[in-house]
Design a protein around this motif. Structure first.
Motif, PDB file in Angstrom:
ATOM      1  N   GLY A 171       0.822  -1.217   0.000  1.00 16.03           N
ATOM      2  CA  GLY A 171       0.000   0.000   0.000  1.00 16.03           C
ATOM      3  C   GLY A 171       0.850   1.258   0.000  1.00 16.03           C
ATOM      4  N   PHE A 172       1.935   1.241   0.772  1.00 13.30           N
ATOM      5  CA  PHE A 172       2.831   2.395   0.815  1.00 13.30           C
ATOM      6  C   PHE A 172       3.500   2.601  -0.541  1.00 13.30           C
ATOM      7  CE2 PHE A 172       6.993   4.347   1.742  1.00 13.30           C
ATOM      8  CZ  PHE A 172       6.529   5.563   2.236  1.00 13.30           C
ATOM      9  N   GLU A 223       2.367   1.605  -3.425  1.00 10.68           N
ATOM     10  CA  GLU A 223       1.309   2.009  -4.354  1.00 10.68           C
ATOM     11  C   GLU A 223       1.011   3.496  -4.214  1.00 10.68           C
ATOM     12  OE1 GLU A 223      -1.200   1.147  -7.475  1.00 10.68           O
ATOM     13  OE2 GLU A 223       0.094  -0.309  -6.490  1.00 10.68           O
ATOM     14  N   TRP A 224       0.857   3.956  -2.975  1.00  8.19           N
ATOM     15  CA  TRP A 224       0.588   5.370  -2.720  1.00  8.19           C
ATOM     16  C   TRP A 224       1.734   6.247  -3.207  1.00  8.19           C
ATOM     17  CZ3 TRP A 224       3.215   8.897   0.347  1.00  8.19           C
ATOM     18  CH2 TRP A 224       2.594  10.123   0.498  1.00  8.19           C
ATOM     19  N   THR A 225       2.968   5.834  -2.911  1.00  2.00           N
ATOM     20  CA  THR A 225       4.141   6.609  -3.336  1.00  2.00           C
ATOM     21  C   THR A 225       4.197   6.696  -4.858  1.00  2.00           C
ATOM     22  OG1 THR A 225       5.372   5.843  -1.397  1.00  2.00           O
ATOM     23  CG2 THR A 225       6.651   6.770  -3.181  1.00  2.00           C
ATOM     24  N   GLY A 226       4.040   5.568  -5.530  1.00  2.00           N
ATOM     25  CA  GLY A 226       4.112   5.552  -6.989  1.00  2.00           C
ATOM     26  C   GLY A 226       3.022   6.371  -7.647  1.00  2.00           C
ATOM     27  N   ARG A 227       1.804   6.223  -7.159  1.00  2.00           N
ATOM     28  CA  ARG A 227       0.693   6.984  -7.749  1.00  2.00           C
ATOM     29  C   ARG A 227       0.837   8.483  -7.482  1.00  2.00           C
ATOM     30  NH1 ARG A 227      -4.265   4.008  -9.069  1.00  2.00           N
ATOM     31  NH2 ARG A 227      -3.765   1.803  -8.949  1.00  2.00           N
ATOM     32  N   SER A 228       1.355   8.823  -6.319  1.00  3.09           N
ATOM     33  CA  SER A 228       1.556  10.240  -5.998  1.00  3.09           C
ATOM     34  C   SER A 228       2.650  10.849  -6.862  1.00  3.09           C
ATOM     35  CB  SER A 228       1.925  10.404  -4.518  1.00  3.09           C
ATOM     36  OG  SER A 228       0.892   9.932  -3.692  1.00  3.09           O
ATOM     37  N   ILE A 229       3.764  10.156  -6.964  1.00  2.00           N
ATOM     38  CA  ILE A 229       4.905  10.684  -7.708  1.00  2.00           C
ATOM     39  C   ILE A 229       4.613  10.715  -9.212  1.00  2.00           C
ATOM     40  CG2 ILE A 229       6.335   8.654  -8.195  1.00  2.00           C
ATOM     41  CD1 ILE A 229       7.590  11.785  -6.470  1.00  2.00           C
ATOM     42  N   ALA A 230       3.703   9.866  -9.679  1.00  2.00           N
ATOM     43  CA  ALA A 230       3.362   9.811 -11.108  1.00  2.00           C
ATOM     44  C   ALA A 230       2.787  11.135 -11.602  1.00  2.00           C
ATOM     45  CB  ALA A 230       2.385   8.669 -11.377  1.00  2.00           C
ATOM     46  N   TRP A 231       2.158  11.894 -10.721  1.00  2.00           N
ATOM     47  CA  TRP A 231       1.600  13.184 -11.116  1.00  2.00           C
ATOM     48  C   TRP A 231       2.682  14.155 -11.582  1.00  2.00           C
ATOM     49  CZ3 TRP A 231      -3.226  14.072 -12.318  1.00  2.00           C
ATOM     50  CH2 TRP A 231      -4.195  13.211 -11.838  1.00  2.00           C
ATOM     51  N   TYR A 263       7.553   1.326  -6.445  1.00  2.00           N
ATOM     52  CA  TYR A 263       6.293   1.077  -7.139  1.00  2.00           C
ATOM     53  C   TYR A 263       6.532   0.174  -8.354  1.00  2.00           C
ATOM     54  CZ  TYR A 263       2.097   2.171  -9.895  1.00  2.00           C
ATOM     55  OH  TYR A 263       0.951   2.094 -10.632  1.00  2.00           O
ATOM     56  N   THR A 264       7.610   0.457  -9.082  1.00  2.00           N
ATOM     57  CA  THR A 264       7.958  -0.362 -10.244  1.00  2.00           C
ATOM     58  C   THR A 264       8.258  -1.796  -9.821  1.00  2.00           C
ATOM     59  OG1 THR A 264       8.839   1.592 -11.342  1.00  2.00           O
ATOM     60  CG2 THR A 264       9.526  -0.541 -12.209  1.00  2.00           C
ATOM     61  N   LEU A 265       8.983  -1.957  -8.729  1.00  3.21           N
ATOM     62  CA  LEU A 265       9.270  -3.297  -8.212  1.00  3.21           C
ATOM     63  C   LEU A 265       7.981  -4.011  -7.826  1.00  3.21           C
ATOM     64  CD1 LEU A 265      11.263  -5.485  -7.305  1.00  3.21           C
ATOM     65  CD2 LEU A 265      11.443  -4.274  -5.112  1.00  3.21           C
ATOM     66  N   LYS A 266       7.079  -3.308  -7.180  1.00  7.59           N
ATOM     67  CA  LYS A 266       5.804  -3.901  -6.764  1.00  7.59           C
ATOM     68  C   LYS A 266       5.029  -4.434  -7.966  1.00  7.59           C
ATOM     69  CE  LYS A 266       1.357  -2.789  -4.657  1.00  7.59           C
ATOM     70  NZ  LYS A 266       0.524  -3.173  -5.782  1.00  7.59           N
ATOM     71  N   HIS A 267       5.091  -3.715  -9.076  1.00  9.43           N
ATOM     72  CA  HIS A 267       4.349  -4.105 -10.277  1.00  9.43           C
ATOM     73  C   HIS A 267       5.193  -4.915 -11.255  1.00  9.43           C
ATOM     74  CE1 HIS A 267       0.605  -2.049  -9.387  1.00  9.43           C
ATOM     75  NE2 HIS A 267       1.346  -1.116  -8.811  1.00  9.43           N
ATOM     76  N   ASP A 268       6.315  -5.438 -10.760  1.00  9.19           N
ATOM     77  CA  ASP A 268       7.185  -6.322 -11.535  1.00  9.19           C
ATOM     78  C   ASP A 268       7.617  -5.666 -12.849  1.00  9.19           C
ATOM     79  OD1 ASP A 268       8.618  -8.700 -11.667  1.00  9.19           O
ATOM     80  OD2 ASP A 268       7.038  -9.774 -12.741  1.00  9.19           O
TER      81      ASP A 268
END
Length: 184
Positions: A16-17, A19-27, A71-76
């Protein structure tokens, strides 16, 4: 409601952390495009330059890659040699993932953190700013991402390690049950 498994709770929290970091930084990617557009319009139409805006693009680009690594690692989404990995069973993949995490991901992340520590510390000590006149006077913030990236990688690496251990021990169903009960 199932009894909560502490390992799946840790995995879910770390996922979750990330995911939140990746989605936030994607902006920042959208903001990067907009700022680049503004810089181009200012330079070629208005004949005006702005060093801070130009440097902000470098900052955002760096933040996206460094802070989005977990985030990239989480999503392989990392690079892998699939010639050997793809045909393996889930247990075989789990073994490869565990070995990779223990002997590559975690040691390299710890090394990056260790080797960057004094570099970032000195930058904060001197409140290092841009070498360009009129640039962003917060280079120390950019350099701090050199410490945040390995921390984010280690945290997601721990989640991946736990997930793969659960696969090896035949407990992957607990992860799926937890995801269905508590989707991110």
């Amino acid at each position: 409601m199932n009894k909560k498994n502490p390992v799946t709770m840790i995995i879910r929290g770390l996922d979750g952390f990330s995911e939140w970091t990746g989605r936030s930084i994607a902006w920042l990617t959208l903001l990067m495009v907009l700022v680049t557009f503004v810089v181009v319009v200012m330079r070629y139409i208005l004949n005006v330059g702005n060093i801070q805006l130009q440097e902000s693009i470098i900052y955002m680009h760096s933040f996206v890659f460094l802070l989005g690594a977990g985030y990239t690692l989480k999503h392989d989404g990392h690079v892998r040699v699939d010639i050997f990995y793809r045909p393996l069973s889930e247990r075989g993949k789990a073994v490869i993932n565990i070995i990779g995490t223990l002997f590559l991901l975690l040691p390299v992340s710890l090394f990056i953190f260790w080797i960057s520590w004094e570099y970032v510390q000195f930058s904060w000590h001197t409140m290092e700013g841009s070498q360009e006149a009129g640039g962003i006077e917060a280079l120390y913030l950019l350099k701090t991402s050199l410490l945040l990236m390995p921390v984010l990688m280690i945290l997601q690496g721990i989640a991946e390690l736990l997930r793969n251990i659960m696969v090896l021990t035949g407990q992957e169903h607990l992860i799926e049950a937890d995801i269905q009960e508590h989707p991110l």
